[in-house]
Design a protein around this motif. Structure first.
Motif, PDB file in Angstrom:
ATOM      1  N   TYR A   1       0.807  -1.190   0.044  1.00 36.49           N
ATOM      2  CA  TYR A   1      -0.037   0.031   0.107  1.00 36.49           C
ATOM      3  C   TYR A   1       0.726   1.225   0.033  1.00 36.49           C
ATOM      4  O   TYR A   1       0.441   2.105  -0.633  1.00 36.49           O
ATOM      5  N   ARG A   2       1.887   1.240   0.677  1.00 35.73           N
ATOM      6  CA  ARG A   2       2.731   2.151   0.742  1.00 35.73           C
ATOM      7  C   ARG A   2       3.379   2.684  -0.729  1.00 35.73           C
ATOM      8  O   ARG A   2       3.350   3.730  -1.139  1.00 35.73           O
ATOM      9  N   ARG A   3       3.627   1.564  -1.481  1.00 33.38           N
ATOM     10  CA  ARG A   3       3.934   1.620  -2.802  1.00 33.38           C
ATOM     11  C   ARG A   3       3.035   2.126  -3.730  1.00 33.38           C
ATOM     12  O   ARG A   3       3.038   3.194  -4.555  1.00 33.38           O
ATOM     13  N   LEU A   4       1.571   1.635  -3.277  1.00 31.51           N
ATOM     14  CA  LEU A   4       0.490   2.351  -4.459  1.00 31.51           C
ATOM     15  C   LEU A   4       0.240   3.612  -3.876  1.00 31.51           C
ATOM     16  O   LEU A   4      -0.295   4.273  -5.061  1.00 31.51           O
ATOM     17  N   MET A   5       0.590   4.317  -2.529  1.00 31.98           N
ATOM     18  CA  MET A   5       0.339   5.782  -2.289  1.00 31.98           C
ATOM     19  C   MET A   5       1.177   6.553  -3.390  1.00 31.98           C
ATOM     20  O   MET A   5       0.756   7.691  -3.465  1.00 31.98           O
TER      21      MET A   5
ATOM     22  N   ALA B   1       1.309   2.356   7.001  1.00 30.83           N
ATOM     23  CA  ALA B   1       1.875   2.896   5.663  1.00 30.83           C
ATOM     24  C   ALA B   1       1.528   4.341   5.471  1.00 30.83           C
ATOM     25  O   ALA B   1       2.484   5.024   5.018  1.00 30.83           O
ATOM     26  N   CYS B   2       0.335   4.813   6.032  1.00 30.57           N
ATOM     27  CA  CYS B   2      -0.035   6.271   6.009  1.00 30.57           C
ATOM     28  C   CYS B   2       0.928   6.907   6.699  1.00 30.57           C
ATOM     29  O   CYS B   2       1.274   8.003   6.230  1.00 30.57           O
ATOM     30  N   LYS B   3       1.673   6.589   7.599  1.00 33.70           N
ATOM     31  CA  LYS B   3       2.437   7.591   8.470  1.00 33.70           C
ATOM     32  C   LYS B   3       3.946   7.632   7.699  1.00 33.70           C
ATOM     33  O   LYS B   3       4.859   8.423   8.121  1.00 33.70           O
ATOM     34  N   HIS B   4       4.083   6.962   6.977  1.00 35.20           N
ATOM     35  CA  HIS B   4       5.385   6.954   6.069  1.00 35.20           C
ATOM     36  C   HIS B   4       5.338   7.683   4.514  1.00 35.20           C
ATOM     37  O   HIS B   4       6.305   7.652   3.968  1.00 35.20           O
ATOM     38  N   VAL B   5       4.179   8.164   4.391  1.00 32.90           N
ATOM     39  CA  VAL B   5       3.984   8.879   2.935  1.00 32.90           C
ATOM     40  C   VAL B   5       3.486  10.286   3.214  1.00 32.90           C
ATOM     41  O   VAL B   5       2.495  10.299   4.014  1.00 32.90           O
ATOM     42  N   HIS B   6       4.078  11.295   2.712  1.00 29.23           N
ATOM     43  CA  HIS B   6       3.853  12.691   2.925  1.00 29.23           C
ATOM     44  C   HIS B   6       2.401  12.772   2.339  1.00 29.23           C
ATOM     45  O   HIS B   6       2.139  12.566   1.251  1.00 29.23           O
ATOM     46  N   PHE B   7       1.478  13.298   3.259  1.00 30.69           N
ATOM     47  CA  PHE B   7       0.373  13.514   2.842  1.00 30.69           C
ATOM     48  C   PHE B   7       0.162  15.033   1.818  1.00 30.69           C
ATOM     49  O   PHE B   7       0.787  15.858   2.297  1.00 30.69           O
TER      50      PHE B   7
END
Length: 322
Positions: A282-286, A312-318
């Motif tokens: 999911y992190r990759r998909l984001m 995973a959400c916590k490791h991708v800049h929103f």
């Protein structure tokens, strides 16, 4: 003018990420030991024990959203509660109206109990395919699909669903019909397509063309699109594109297993994959989907997989949706 205090805070309308639940049917069957005739979880609404099992299931997932300080989509257990499936299970049209409304009332009860600690909590009325989720079978026209799905959508919209989500759509006429039925009720709708291991729908249509077709026929009415009931390995290769259609994908509810739909149909044991690995997927998909805001699971997933998605959400800049 809509009242901002009462207008639902839908994904893509507000900043931030949302989690949802996992594979409700596979969890109830394989983990909780509950028999679900025809894979129908809505039948549990008709007993005190069944309602308790459903409540426990949702509360496990709500707790994950609370732990990650994320919003949550309360997807009703109504994937099978349309006319044809209901008839096979002995439910009349009136009884289906009741159970579809009752499912939304249960979601509203859960929201009332948890909205002080999890926000936003969005209630989605789940609509499933008329036939097999994996095999298109005899295709309806869009008008036939609108007429078929209209009673279920009307019952859930009237009961207070914030939006409708069509899960496991394997052909565009049915997806289009559901979008039109939701539009008739003036309720937002999300279309979730399922794809095969090649990233295309079971009809052979590409995901990009399916999204474009529904958008063009409805004036872009769907709030967003999703991909569900497929492992990320099955479809991430089609996301390396620069088309505008990618911006329309706002959610993913992936399978835990890399098996094909045919293999899953034949399997007598649950393949729950690797939750941590799925979270990394999911992190990759984001990074491939600029407007991916909703993350949940499908076959084989449970609250452990959703927890990994939350990490995973916590490791991708929103980046706020444009």
């Amino acid at each position: 003018m809509p009242d901002p205090e009462t207008t639902p805070k839908l994904p893509l309308s507000v900043d931030g990420y949302f989690l949802s639940d996992g594979g409700i049917e596979t969890t109830l069957i394989f983990h909780d030991g509950i028999d679900l005739p025809l894979f129908a979880s809505f039948v549990l609404l008709d007993s005190e024990e069944g309602r308790r099992a459903l409540t426990d299931y949702y509360e496990r997932h709500i707790a994950v959203a609370r732990a990650h300080n994320l919003g949550f989509i309360l997807e009703s257990p109504t994937w099978r509660s349309s006319r044809d499936w209901g008839q096979k299970l002995g439910y009349s049209a009136a009884e289906l109206d009741r159970v579809n409304a009752d499912a939304i009332y249960l979601m509203r009860t859960l929201r009332n109990q948890h909205e002080d600690s999890v926000s936003p909590l969005v209630i989605s009325g789940c609509v499933g395919p008329r036939g097999d989720g994996y095999v298109p079978g005899e295709l309806m026209t869009a008008i036939e699909a609108r007429d078929y799905h209209a009673p279920q959508i009307a019952a859930m919209a009237t009961a207070g669903a914030d939006m409708i989500t069509a899960i496991t759509m394997n052909n565009t006429p049915e997806a289009l019909g559901i979008a039109l039925a939701a539009k008739d009720q003036d309720v937002p709708v999300v279309i979730a397509f399922t794809v095969e291991t090649d990233g295309a729908l079971a009809t052979g249509q590409t995901l990009a063309d399916a999204i474009r077709q529904v958008d063009e026929a409805t004036g872009g009415y769907p709030h967003y699109f999703m991909v569900n009931c497929a492992h990320p390995d099955h479809f991430d290769h089609v996301l390396h594109d620069e088309g505008e259609w990618l911006n329309r994908i706002g959610g993913v509810r992936a399978n835990a297993s890399r098996m094909s739909h045919a293999e899953l149909d034949e399997s007598e044991v649950l393949d729950d994959g690797n939750p941590t690995e799925l979270g990394e997927d999911y992190r990759r998909l984001m990074k491939l989907l600029p407007n991916l805001r909703v993350m949940g699971g499908c076959c084989g997933t449970d609250h452990r997989h959703v927890d990994a998605m939350g990490h995973a959400c916590k490791h991708v800049h929103f980046v706020a949706a444009q």
